[in-house]
Design a protein around this motif. Sequence first.
Motif, PDB file in Angstrom:
ATOM      1  N   PHE A 123       0.844  -1.190   0.000  1.00  0.00           N
ATOM      2  CA  PHE A 123       0.000   0.000   0.000  1.00  0.00           C
ATOM      3  C   PHE A 123       0.884   1.247   0.000  1.00  0.00           C
ATOM      4  CE2 PHE A 123      -3.036  -3.123   1.102  1.00  0.00           C
ATOM      5  CZ  PHE A 123      -4.311  -2.596   0.914  1.00  0.00           C
ATOM      6  N   SER A 124       0.430   2.293  -0.673  1.00  0.00           N
ATOM      7  CA  SER A 124       1.250   3.502  -0.764  1.00  0.00           C
ATOM      8  C   SER A 124       0.591   4.731  -0.135  1.00  0.00           C
ATOM      9  CB  SER A 124       1.574   3.808  -2.236  1.00  0.00           C
ATOM     10  OG  SER A 124       0.396   4.025  -2.986  1.00  0.00           O
ATOM     11  N   ASP A 125      -0.721   4.810  -0.116  1.00  0.00           N
ATOM     12  CA  ASP A 125      -1.438   5.998   0.354  1.00  0.00           C
ATOM     13  C   ASP A 125      -1.806   5.834   1.828  1.00  0.00           C
ATOM     14  OD1 ASP A 125      -2.846   8.323   0.600  1.00  0.00           O
ATOM     15  OD2 ASP A 125      -4.549   7.692  -0.621  1.00  0.00           O
ATOM     16  N   TYR A 126      -1.002   6.413   2.712  1.00  0.00           N
ATOM     17  CA  TYR A 126      -1.151   6.231   4.159  1.00  0.00           C
ATOM     18  C   TYR A 126      -1.682   7.483   4.841  1.00  0.00           C
ATOM     19  CZ  TYR A 126       1.342   1.755   4.531  1.00  0.00           C
ATOM     20  OH  TYR A 126       1.706   0.438   4.447  1.00  0.00           O
ATOM     21  N   THR A 127      -2.341   7.260   5.973  1.00  0.00           N
ATOM     22  CA  THR A 127      -2.721   8.335   6.883  1.00  0.00           C
ATOM     23  C   THR A 127      -2.338   7.921   8.297  1.00  0.00           C
ATOM     24  OG1 THR A 127      -4.600   9.023   5.521  1.00  0.00           O
ATOM     25  CG2 THR A 127      -4.614   9.720   7.815  1.00  0.00           C
ATOM     26  N   PHE A 128      -1.704   8.837   9.028  1.00  0.00           N
ATOM     27  CA  PHE A 128      -1.381   8.585  10.429  1.00  0.00           C
ATOM     28  C   PHE A 128      -2.617   8.914  11.255  1.00  0.00           C
ATOM     29  CE2 PHE A 128       0.853  10.358  14.391  1.00  0.00           C
ATOM     30  CZ  PHE A 128       0.772   9.133  15.050  1.00  0.00           C
ATOM     31  N   VAL A 129      -3.234   7.904  11.842  1.00  0.00           N
ATOM     32  CA  VAL A 129      -4.457   8.102  12.622  1.00  0.00           C
ATOM     33  C   VAL A 129      -4.140   8.779  13.950  1.00  0.00           C
ATOM     34  CG1 VAL A 129      -6.448   6.970  13.694  1.00  0.00           C
ATOM     35  CG2 VAL A 129      -5.523   6.098  11.524  1.00  0.00           C
ATOM     36  N   GLY A 130      -3.076   8.289  14.628  1.00  0.00           N
ATOM     37  CA  GLY A 130      -2.680   8.879  15.902  1.00  0.00           C
ATOM     38  C   GLY A 130      -1.993   7.866  16.798  1.00  0.00           C
TER      39      GLY A 130
ATOM     40  N   GLN B  33      -1.659 -13.284  29.657  1.00  0.00           N
ATOM     41  CA  GLN B  33      -1.473 -12.216  30.628  1.00  0.00           C
ATOM     42  C   GLN B  33      -1.695 -10.870  29.937  1.00  0.00           C
ATOM     43  OE1 GLN B  33      -0.890 -12.628  33.958  1.00  0.00           O
ATOM     44  NE2 GLN B  33      -1.055 -14.830  33.577  1.00  0.00           N
ATOM     45  N   PRO B  34      -2.453  -9.940  30.560  1.00  0.00           N
ATOM     46  CA  PRO B  34      -2.710  -8.649  29.917  1.00  0.00           C
ATOM     47  C   PRO B  34      -1.436  -7.809  29.829  1.00  0.00           C
ATOM     48  CG  PRO B  34      -3.552  -8.652  32.162  1.00  0.00           C
ATOM     49  CD  PRO B  34      -3.124 -10.055  31.878  1.00  0.00           C
ATOM     50  N   ARG B  35      -1.302  -7.111  28.719  1.00  0.00           N
ATOM     51  CA  ARG B  35      -0.161  -6.211  28.542  1.00  0.00           C
ATOM     52  C   ARG B  35      -0.610  -5.026  27.694  1.00  0.00           C
ATOM     53  NH1 ARG B  35       6.150  -7.453  27.135  1.00  0.00           N
ATOM     54  NH2 ARG B  35       6.717  -5.385  26.352  1.00  0.00           N
ATOM     55  N   THR B  36      -0.135  -3.851  28.062  1.00  0.00           N
ATOM     56  CA  THR B  36      -0.460  -2.634  27.318  1.00  0.00           C
ATOM     57  C   THR B  36       0.783  -2.147  26.569  1.00  0.00           C
ATOM     58  OG1 THR B  36      -2.126  -1.977  28.944  1.00  0.00           O
ATOM     59  CG2 THR B  36      -1.300  -0.267  27.475  1.00  0.00           C
ATOM     60  N   PHE B  37       0.652  -1.985  25.274  1.00  0.00           N
ATOM     61  CA  PHE B  37       1.700  -1.377  24.459  1.00  0.00           C
ATOM     62  C   PHE B  37       1.318   0.089  24.294  1.00  0.00           C
ATOM     63  CE2 PHE B  37       1.809  -5.849  23.499  1.00  0.00           C
ATOM     64  CZ  PHE B  37       3.156  -6.144  23.377  1.00  0.00           C
ATOM     65  N   LYS B  38       2.037   0.962  24.978  1.00  0.00           N
ATOM     66  CA  LYS B  38       1.667   2.369  25.029  1.00  0.00           C
ATOM     67  C   LYS B  38       2.178   3.129  23.809  1.00  0.00           C
ATOM     68  CE  LYS B  38       1.404   4.693  28.742  1.00  0.00           C
ATOM     69  NZ  LYS B  38      -0.087   4.693  28.775  1.00  0.00           N
ATOM     70  N   ASP B  39       1.384   4.108  23.399  1.00  0.00           N
ATOM     71  CA  ASP B  39       1.763   5.060  22.355  1.00  0.00           C
ATOM     72  C   ASP B  39       2.201   4.375  21.062  1.00  0.00           C
ATOM     73  OD1 ASP B  39       1.237   7.243  24.027  1.00  0.00           O
ATOM     74  OD2 ASP B  39       3.247   7.169  24.886  1.00  0.00           O
ATOM     75  N   THR B  40       1.467   3.338  20.649  1.00  0.00           N
ATOM     76  CA  THR B  40       1.742   2.765  19.337  1.00  0.00           C
ATOM     77  C   THR B  40       1.280   3.737  18.258  1.00  0.00           C
ATOM     78  OG1 THR B  40      -0.378   1.629  19.011  1.00  0.00           O
ATOM     79  CG2 THR B  40       1.301   0.462  20.298  1.00  0.00           C
ATOM     80  N   CYS B  41       1.826   3.596  17.070  1.00  0.00           N
ATOM     81  CA  CYS B  41       1.413   4.438  15.946  1.00  0.00           C
ATOM     82  C   CYS B  41       0.378   3.683  15.120  1.00  0.00           C
ATOM     83  CB  CYS B  41       2.614   4.790  15.072  1.00  0.00           C
ATOM     84  SG  CYS B  41       3.750   5.967  15.834  1.00  0.00           S
ATOM     85  N   HIS B  42      -0.820   4.221  15.069  1.00  0.00           N
ATOM     86  CA  HIS B  42      -1.904   3.645  14.271  1.00  0.00           C
ATOM     87  C   HIS B  42      -1.917   4.325  12.913  1.00  0.00           C
ATOM     88  CE1 HIS B  42      -6.551   2.998  13.806  1.00  0.00           C
ATOM     89  NE2 HIS B  42      -5.859   2.385  12.861  1.00  0.00           N
ATOM     90  N   VAL B  43      -1.687   3.534  11.871  1.00  0.00           N
ATOM     91  CA  VAL B  43      -1.731   4.065  10.510  1.00  0.00           C
ATOM     92  C   VAL B  43      -2.769   3.289   9.716  1.00  0.00           C
ATOM     93  CG1 VAL B  43       0.682   4.813  10.545  1.00  0.00           C
ATOM     94  CG2 VAL B  43       0.110   2.540   9.654  1.00  0.00           C
TER      95      VAL B  43
END
Length: 215
Positions: A145-152, A163-173
Amino acid sequence: MSRYLLRTSLAMSMAVLSAPALAAPDFAACFTLTPGLSWSTGDETLTIEKASFAGQDAIKVHSAGGGVGMASYYDASGRQLLGQDRYGISAWRGDASQPVMTDTFKPAPTFPASAKPGERFEVNGKGERTHHLEENVTAIDYDGFSDYTFVGFEDVEAEISYQPRTFKDTCHVTATFEDNRIEAWYAPGFGRIKFERYMGEQRLMRDEIQSIESE
């Protein structure tokens, strides 16, 4: 104000001033890759290690699952895809540890060093594909894919070995092509830990991190 209250107020003010500010999330950091780290989704296991590719230092992400493997090579930032080795099953060539074909990109598909939520950017590249079985080389365009948007920036909640784990501040694109869309989340050190693909509004697949073998 009493002397005691004045001293307390001043002390609290100084404490606020001297406290370290929380670091803001960093877009580029999401794409960093940590050699020695190995983790799995439901379908494949990914291993990150130092390597060389096309005569330069690289970081290799080897993925294996379903009897077929691929090695993707990135620069030190993890944002630039230098190339890929595609492996087949042993029936194809007698040695499944050797690539069936190798893609080398120049210019390489590259994610930007920075982006703001809602910002669009393009990821493109060109290169050569070496067919090791057919012993020929063909010109290729990057077929991702070439046309990206950074969601946040988003926290991803996952179950790692139950076991629960949180990955903080990931980049959603997100990226689109005609009626196809992908949603991807990148975590510092790991790379892409969650992935969804859609056709229209119908989700075709979903894959995410489920276990960590070494960290």
